[in-house]
Design a protein around this motif. Sequence first.
Motif, PDB file in Angstrom:
ATOM      1  N   GLY A 221      -1.274   6.600  -3.681  1.00 47.89           N
ATOM      2  CA  GLY A 221      -1.544   5.231  -4.102  1.00 47.89           C
ATOM      3  C   GLY A 221      -1.558   5.119  -5.617  1.00 47.89           C
ATOM      4  O   GLY A 221      -1.486   6.110  -6.335  1.00 47.89           O
TER       5      GLY A 221
ATOM      6  N   LEU B  77       3.423   6.876  -0.072  1.00 54.06           N
ATOM      7  CA  LEU B  77       2.146   7.386   0.392  1.00 54.06           C
ATOM      8  C   LEU B  77       2.377   8.585   1.315  1.00 54.06           C
ATOM      9  O   LEU B  77       3.349   8.622   2.061  1.00 54.06           O
TER      10      LEU B  77
ATOM     11  N   LEU C 150       6.410   2.939  -4.274  1.00 49.46           N
ATOM     12  CA  LEU C 150       5.420   4.007  -4.145  1.00 49.46           C
ATOM     13  C   LEU C 150       5.676   4.720  -2.831  1.00 49.46           C
ATOM     14  O   LEU C 150       6.187   4.120  -1.884  1.00 49.46           O
TER      15      LEU C 150
ATOM     16  N   THR D 125      -0.926  -5.562  -2.155  1.00 44.29           N
ATOM     17  CA  THR D 125      -2.130  -4.948  -2.703  1.00 44.29           C
ATOM     18  C   THR D 125      -3.201  -4.817  -1.628  1.00 44.29           C
ATOM     19  O   THR D 125      -3.557  -5.792  -0.966  1.00 44.29           O
TER      20      THR D 125
ATOM     21  N   VAL E 239      -3.582   0.752  -3.235  1.00 48.91           N
ATOM     22  CA  VAL E 239      -2.288   0.343  -3.777  1.00 48.91           C
ATOM     23  C   VAL E 239      -2.485  -1.015  -4.439  1.00 48.91           C
ATOM     24  O   VAL E 239      -2.956  -1.961  -3.800  1.00 48.91           O
TER      25      VAL E 239
END
Length: 116
Positions: A9, A20, A18, A91, A112
């Motif tokens: 994150g 994870l 991103l 988010t 995140v």
Amino acid sequence: QVQLVESGGGLVQAGGSLRLSCTASGSIFSINTMGWYRQAPGKQREFVARIGSGGGPTNYADSVKGRFTISRDNAKDTVYLQMNSLKPEDTAVYYCYYNKGALVYWGQGTQVTVSS
């Protein structure tokens, strides 16, 4: 017992990416489902994606289809969530889970944050 440890994150600008990761340890059954949920501030936890132990089937929430991809490496007992074209509404705290029958285990969550 199954322990789940998430990583990856962070803070990213809108449009960024991103990845994870979630690694499982403990009493892991060979056949299981792993996946991700997320929880934004003031909202309920919601489903994001899941994947079967053989690498499929995969399922996604409508809100992330075409942008997120879930995958797994069974040799490492790890599931991944590649997140592309991130939006501010992505988010949230992202939680990994492991499911086998009636058993469900959760990770501690990873934050995140997508800035506009």
